[in-house]
Design a protein around this motif. Structure first.
Motif, PDB file in Angstrom:
ATOM      1  N   GLU A   1      -1.831   1.327  -4.333  1.00  0.00           N
ATOM      2  CA  GLU A   1      -2.493   0.280  -3.541  1.00  0.00           C
ATOM      3  C   GLU A   1      -1.641  -0.986  -3.419  1.00  0.00           C
ATOM      4  N   SER A   2      -0.888  -1.298  -4.483  1.00  0.00           N
ATOM      5  CA  SER A   2      -0.114  -2.545  -4.494  1.00  0.00           C
ATOM      6  C   SER A   2       1.206  -2.440  -3.727  1.00  0.00           C
ATOM      7  N   VAL A   3       1.550  -1.288  -3.259  1.00  0.00           N
ATOM      8  CA  VAL A   3       2.805  -1.132  -2.525  1.00  0.00           C
ATOM      9  C   VAL A   3       2.556  -1.216  -1.031  1.00  0.00           C
ATOM     10  N   LYS A   4       3.242  -2.207  -0.398  1.00  0.00           N
ATOM     11  CA  LYS A   4       3.043  -2.375   1.048  1.00  0.00           C
ATOM     12  C   LYS A   4       3.948  -1.436   1.830  1.00  0.00           C
ATOM     13  N   GLU A   5       5.156  -1.273   1.312  1.00  0.00           N
ATOM     14  CA  GLU A   5       6.132  -0.533   2.082  1.00  0.00           C
ATOM     15  C   GLU A   5       7.205  -0.021   1.135  1.00  0.00           C
ATOM     16  N   CYS A   6       7.683   1.189   1.388  1.00  0.00           N
ATOM     17  CA  CYS A   6       8.800   1.698   0.592  1.00  0.00           C
ATOM     18  C   CYS A   6       9.852   2.242   1.529  1.00  0.00           C
ATOM     19  N   LYS A   7      11.106   1.760   1.329  1.00  0.00           N
ATOM     20  CA  LYS A   7      12.182   2.197   2.217  1.00  0.00           C
ATOM     21  C   LYS A   7      13.266   2.895   1.401  1.00  0.00           C
ATOM     22  N   VAL A   8      13.780   3.985   1.973  1.00  0.00           N
ATOM     23  CA  VAL A   8      14.896   4.670   1.325  1.00  0.00           C
ATOM     24  C   VAL A   8      16.191   3.977   1.769  1.00  0.00           C
ATOM     25  N   LEU A   9      16.987   3.561   0.781  1.00  0.00           N
ATOM     26  CA  LEU A   9      18.256   2.907   1.101  1.00  0.00           C
ATOM     27  C   LEU A   9      19.408   3.833   0.752  1.00  0.00           C
TER      28      LEU A   9
ATOM     29  N   ALA B   1       4.113   5.633 -12.015  1.00  0.00           N
ATOM     30  CA  ALA B   1       3.898   6.548 -10.890  1.00  0.00           C
ATOM     31  C   ALA B   1       5.118   7.435 -10.670  1.00  0.00           C
ATOM     32  N   ALA B   2       6.313   6.822 -10.828  1.00  0.00           N
ATOM     33  CA  ALA B   2       7.542   7.583 -10.636  1.00  0.00           C
ATOM     34  C   ALA B   2       7.639   8.690 -11.678  1.00  0.00           C
ATOM     35  N   LYS B   3       7.339   8.317 -12.907  1.00  0.00           N
ATOM     36  CA  LYS B   3       7.414   9.268 -14.018  1.00  0.00           C
ATOM     37  C   LYS B   3       6.453  10.436 -13.773  1.00  0.00           C
ATOM     38  N   ASN B   4       5.241  10.105 -13.353  1.00  0.00           N
ATOM     39  CA  ASN B   4       4.206  11.124 -13.126  1.00  0.00           C
ATOM     40  C   ASN B   4       4.600  12.110 -12.034  1.00  0.00           C
ATOM     41  N   SER B   5       5.390  11.609 -11.036  1.00  0.00           N
ATOM     42  CA  SER B   5       5.763  12.525  -9.964  1.00  0.00           C
ATOM     43  C   SER B   5       7.079  13.232 -10.281  1.00  0.00           C
TER      44      SER B   5
ATOM     45  N   VAL C   1      15.865   2.772  -3.455  1.00  0.00           N
ATOM     46  CA  VAL C   1      14.706   2.489  -2.594  1.00  0.00           C
ATOM     47  C   VAL C   1      14.355   1.014  -2.731  1.00  0.00           C
ATOM     48  N   SER C   2      13.793   0.443  -1.664  1.00  0.00           N
ATOM     49  CA  SER C   2      13.278  -0.924  -1.772  1.00  0.00           C
ATOM     50  C   SER C   2      11.773  -0.870  -1.583  1.00  0.00           C
ATOM     51  N   ILE C   3      11.060  -1.589  -2.433  1.00  0.00           N
ATOM     52  CA  ILE C   3       9.589  -1.535  -2.412  1.00  0.00           C
ATOM     53  C   ILE C   3       9.046  -2.953  -2.276  1.00  0.00           C
ATOM     54  N   HIS C   4       8.287  -3.246  -1.213  1.00  0.00           N
ATOM     55  CA  HIS C   4       7.667  -4.558  -1.028  1.00  0.00           C
ATOM     56  C   HIS C   4       6.335  -4.605  -1.756  1.00  0.00           C
ATOM     57  N   VAL C   5       6.216  -5.569  -2.653  1.00  0.00           N
ATOM     58  CA  VAL C   5       4.968  -5.701  -3.417  1.00  0.00           C
ATOM     59  C   VAL C   5       4.575  -7.172  -3.465  1.00  0.00           C
ATOM     60  N   PRO C   6       3.304  -7.491  -3.690  1.00  0.00           N
ATOM     61  CA  PRO C   6       2.901  -8.910  -3.761  1.00  0.00           C
ATOM     62  C   PRO C   6       3.511  -9.586  -4.984  1.00  0.00           C
ATOM     63  N   SER C   7       3.524  -8.914  -6.120  1.00  0.00           N
ATOM     64  CA  SER C   7       4.082  -9.532  -7.327  1.00  0.00           C
ATOM     65  C   SER C   7       4.851  -8.488  -8.103  1.00  0.00           C
ATOM     66  N   ALA C   8       6.146  -8.657  -8.144  1.00  0.00           N
ATOM     67  CA  ALA C   8       6.987  -7.651  -8.788  1.00  0.00           C
ATOM     68  C   ALA C   8       6.676  -7.541 -10.274  1.00  0.00           C
ATOM     69  N   ALA C   9       6.522  -8.698 -10.922  1.00  0.00           N
ATOM     70  CA  ALA C   9       6.327  -8.702 -12.361  1.00  0.00           C
ATOM     71  C   ALA C   9       5.119  -7.836 -12.765  1.00  0.00           C
ATOM     72  N   GLN C  10       4.061  -7.927 -11.955  1.00  0.00           N
ATOM     73  CA  GLN C  10       2.847  -7.168 -12.291  1.00  0.00           C
ATOM     74  C   GLN C  10       2.939  -5.709 -11.883  1.00  0.00           C
ATOM     75  N   THR C  11       3.684  -5.425 -10.835  1.00  0.00           N
ATOM     76  CA  THR C  11       3.665  -4.088 -10.266  1.00  0.00           C
ATOM     77  C   THR C  11       4.682  -3.140 -10.880  1.00  0.00           C
TER      78      THR C  11
ATOM     79  N   LYS D   1       7.454   8.683  -1.418  1.00  0.00           N
ATOM     80  CA  LYS D   1       6.188   9.352  -1.097  1.00  0.00           C
ATOM     81  C   LYS D   1       5.146   9.064  -2.165  1.00  0.00           C
ATOM     82  N   ALA D   2       5.587   9.168  -3.413  1.00  0.00           N
ATOM     83  CA  ALA D   2       4.664   8.946  -4.527  1.00  0.00           C
ATOM     84  C   ALA D   2       4.238   7.482  -4.617  1.00  0.00           C
ATOM     85  N   LEU D   3       5.225   6.575  -4.419  1.00  0.00           N
ATOM     86  CA  LEU D   3       4.924   5.155  -4.627  1.00  0.00           C
ATOM     87  C   LEU D   3       4.044   4.578  -3.518  1.00  0.00           C
ATOM     88  N   GLU D   4       4.220   5.085  -2.306  1.00  0.00           N
ATOM     89  CA  GLU D   4       3.441   4.535  -1.190  1.00  0.00           C
ATOM     90  C   GLU D   4       1.949   4.806  -1.335  1.00  0.00           C
ATOM     91  N   ARG D   5       1.617   5.728  -2.206  1.00  0.00           N
ATOM     92  CA  ARG D   5       0.196   6.003  -2.431  1.00  0.00           C
ATOM     93  C   ARG D   5      -0.463   4.903  -3.252  1.00  0.00           C
TER      94      ARG D   5
END
Lengths: 323, 260
Positions: free
Chosen positions: A240-248, A270-274, A253-263, A234-238
Motif C-alpha cells: 500500500e505504501s509504494v506509489k511506483e516501482c521502476k526497474v533501472l 516483502a522482498a524476502k517473502n517473494s 529498482v527505484s521505489i517512490h514512497v511517502p517516507s523511506a525511513a518507515q517503509t 511486482k511484489a513491492l507494488e502490491r
C-alpha cells in the motif's frame, strides 16, 4: 515592484522574515535577488509596493533603515588601499561609533572573523575569502538588527565557503541578528536557512523551511539492488505504501514512497517473502533542486554561468593574491 | 543625524583621503616631479630667452622664472585636486562607493569630507613645490607663502568639487581623455600661468577672465612675488564664489548618484 523602463525586475515579491531567523532568497542569476536586496537596503526605490525593514519603511524612513542594517554586497566594496583596521575604523566613524568603544568593537569583530593577525595589512593583499570575512566583520561592526548577505560565497573556494558558513551559523546562535541572504547555491540555502523563498523571474514561487519545501514533492525515493528486479517490483507494488516501482539499469529498482525511513523495513520484508535477495539499499530525499525543477521546470545550478557572473568571479580572482 | 554625526563623517572621509595620500609615495613624487619638469625645462628655456633688456617689464617687473613658478604651483593645485575629485570613479568601479551610499550619513557630508581631504593633499603638494622653487624666485616673504597656500586650499576645494561633479555623471574612465583635452589643457593655457594675460587678444582675454584658474594663478603670484594683474580681494571673491557654486553642484549631482 521594481521596473526599469518596460522591464520588470521584480514583481509580486511578498514575504515576511521573522526576528532572529536566517531567511534565504534562492533563485537563478537574474531572478531579482539583488534588486530585492537593493530595495530593502534603500539603494533603489521601488516603482510600486511597500517594504518595511526592522519596522521602518524603506522609502519614507530610509535613514532609520540604514542605521538598522548591515550589508555585504555581492561585489567587493572594501577600500583596497587601506588596512583591515582602517576599513573598519572608517565604517565605525560613519556609523557614529568613536573612541575606545569603537576600538574595542573593531578588535572584537576582527577576532570574530579571525583576522586579528592581518589587521594592519592592506586589503589589496587579501585573498577572496579574507575579503569576504572582513566585509562580514564590517557589516556587523555597528550591531545591526538585520544583516543582508548578497551571494556571500560567490566565487569562493570550498574551504573559504565552509568557513564563512560557520561564521554565519555562529552569528545566529550568538548574536541573535536577523539575516537575509540570497544565493543560487542549493547547498548553501539548505545548510544555513531556517526558511527559504524560491524566486524565479522576479517572482516568489514558494516559501517555507527547506524540509517543508522538499515535502511538497511528497515522496522519497528508495533505491535497491536486487537479484531479480522484475520480480521485486511486482511484489513491492502490491504494498500500500509504494506509489511506483521502476526497474533501472544494473539490477536496480527505484521505489517512490511517502517516507523511506518507515517503509524500508516493510520493503525488505516483502522482498524476502517473494524470494528476492536484496544486495544494497539506499534512499534519497528530494533536493531543493528537485523542488526548483518541479516549480519552474528547470534546474538552478545547471544553468550556465552568465556573463555578469563570469566577470564578477574573474574580478574577484584577479585581485586575489593568496589562495 | 546629529551635527556630531555629520562632523564624524566629514572627518573620517578626509582622513581616508589623507591615508591614501601618505600610502602612495609614487603619486606624491609624480605630482612634484611634473611641475619641476615644467619649471626646469620649460621655465629655464624661456628664462634664458627673456634675458634681454626690458624683458622684466613684460612680466610685471620680475624675471621669467619668478613669474612662472607661482603659475606652476597653481597649476599643480588645480590638476591635483581636480584629478582626486575625478578619482571618485575608482570608488564606483571598485565598489567602495556602495559602502558610502548605504551609510546613514548624508552624502553631502561624506562628499565634503572627501573634498576637504583632497584639497589638503593638493595644498601640501603645492607647499613642497613652493619650497623647492623658492631659491629660483627673486623676492619672497614667509607670510606670502602662507597666504599663497591658503588661496591654494580655497582653489583646491572648488576644483575637487568640479572633479566630483563631473565624475558623478560619468560611467567609466572612457570620457576621461575628452576631459583632459577639452577642460584641463584649455583652463591651464588660459589661466596666465605661462604668459601674461595682459597681451592676449580681447577674445582670449575674455575667456581668461572666465577661467577660475586665472584667479588662483594671479593670487598665488601676488603672494609669492608681489606681481598681480587682478586685485587679490577680487581673486578671493572669485575663488569663494567658485567654491560655493561647485560644492552645491557637486553635492546635488553626487546626491543623485545611484547604482543604476
Amino acid at each position: 515592484m521594481k521596473r526599469y523602463g518596460d522591464i520588470v525586475a521584480v514583481n509580486g515579491v511578498s514575504f515576511r522574515v521573522k526576528y532572529g531567523e536566517i531567511f534565504g532568497f534562492l533563485g537563478p542569476n537574474g531572478a531579482g535577488k539583488t534588486t530585492t536586496i537593493h530595495i530593502l537596503s534603500t539603494l533603489l526605490k521601488p516603482t510600486a509596493g511597500r517594504a518595511l525593514v526592522a519596522g521602518y519603511d524603506v522609502v519614507r524612513e530610509a535613514a532609520s533603515v540604514r542605521r538598522s542594517i548591515g550589508i555585504v554586497f555581492q561585489d567587493p566594496s572594501l577600500d583596497e588601499g587601506l588596512t583591515a583596521y582602517e576599513n573598519l575604523y572608517i565604517h565605525g566613524r560613519v556609523y557614529g561609533l568613536r573612541g575606545s568603544a569603537l576600538r574595542e568593537r573593531i578588535e572584537e569583530m576582527l577576532g570574530f572573523v579571525e583576522l586579528e593577525e592581518y589587521r594592519d595589512r592592506l586589503v589589496r593583499t587579501f585573498s577572496g575569502g579574507m575579503r569576504r570575512r572582513l566585509e562580514l566583520a564590517r557589516a556587523l561592526l555597528h550591531e545591526p538588527r538585520v544583516l543582508f548577505l548578497d551571494e556571500p560565497t560567490l566565487g569562493l573556494d570550498p574551504h573559504a565557503r565552509t568557513r564563512l558558513w560557520e561564521y554565519i551559523t555562529r552569528l545566529r546562535a550568538e548574536k541573535g541578528v536577523t539575516i537575509f541572504l540570497t544565493t543560487h547555491y542549493m547547498e548553501e540555502a539548505e545548510q544555513l536557512c531556517d526558511r527559504i523563498a524560491i524566486i524565479d523571474k522576479g517572482r516568489i514561487v514558494a516559501t517555507g523551511s527547506p524540509d517543508e519545501l522538499k515535502s511538497m514533492l511528497g515522496d522519497e525515493v528508495v533505491y535497491m539492488r536486487v537479484s531479480d528486479p522484475g520480480k521485486a517490483c511486482k511484489a513491492l507494488e502490491r504494498l500500500e505504501s509504494v506509489k511506483e516501482c521502476k526497474v533501472l539499469q544494473g539490477g536496480r529498482v527505484s521505489i517512490h514512497v511517502p517516507s523511506a525511513a518507515q517503509t524500508i523495513p516493510e520493503l525488505l520484508e516483502a522482498a524476502k517473502n517473494s524470494g528476492v535477495r536484496v544486495v544494497e539499499v539506499s534512499y534519497r530525499r528530494p533536493t531543493l533542486n528537485d523542488v526548483f525543477i518541479h516549480l519552474t521546470g528547470r534546474g538552478i545550478e545547471e544553468e550556465s554561468v552568465d556573463e555578469t557572473e563570469r566577470i564578477r568571479i574573474y574580478a574577484r580572482s584577479y585581485f586575489r593574491r593568496k589562495g | 543625524m546629529t551635527p556630531m554625526g555629520w562632523l564624524d563623517a566629514v572627518y573620517v572621509m578626509a582622513y581616508r583621503q589623507l591615508k591614501h595620500f601618505v600610502r602612495s609615495p609614487s603619486r606624491i613624487i609624480a605630482s612634484i616631479v611634473n611641475p619641476l619638469i615644467w619649471i626646469l625645462f620649460f621655465g629655464m628655456g624661456w628664462a634664458s630667452t627673456f634675458r634681454f633688456p626690458g624683458a622684466k617689464a613684460l612680466f610685471g617687473g620680475v624675471d621669467y622664472l619668478s613669474f612662472l613658478i607661482p603659475g606652476i604651483i597653481a597649476m599643480s593645485v588645480f590638476t591635483g585636486s581636480f584629478l582626486s575629485g575625478i578619482s571618485i570613479l575608482f570608488d564606483k568601479q571598485f565598489g567602495f562607493l556602495k559602502e558610502i551610499l548605504v551609510a546613514p550619513v548624508p552624502r553631502v557630508a561624506a562628499m565634503t569630507g572627501r573634498i576637504l581631504g583632497d584639497s589638503l593633499t593638493a595644498t601640501i603638494e603645492a607647499g613642497i613645490i613652493a619650497v623647492i622653487g623658492l631659491p629660483l624666485i627673486t623676492r619672497v616673504s614667509f607670510l606670502g607663502i602662507l597666504y599663497a597656500l591658503l588661496y591654494s586650499y580655497l582653489a583646491a576645494i572648488g576644483f575637487s568639487a568640479l572633479g566630483i561633479a563631473i565624475a558623478s555623471r560619468m560611467r567609466s574612465y572612457e570620457g576621461f581623455q575628452l576631459i583632459m583635452s577639452f577642460l584641463i589643457m584649455p583652463l591651464i593655457f588660459l589661466s596666465g600661468a605661462f604668459y601674461p594675460i595682459r597681451y592676449m587678444p580681447w577674445w582670449l582675454k575674455l575667456l581668461a577672465y572666465m577661467d577660475p584658474l586665472t584667479y588662483s594663478v594671479d593670487a598665488t603670484r601676488y603672494w609669492l612675488v608681489g606681481v598681480a594683474q587682478i586685485n587679490p580681494w577680487i581673486d578671493l571673491g572669485a575663488l569663494l564664489l567658485l567654491d560655493a557654486g561647485l560644492v552645491i553642484v557637486a553635492g546635488y549631482l553626487f546626491g543623485k548618484m545611484s547604482l543604476e
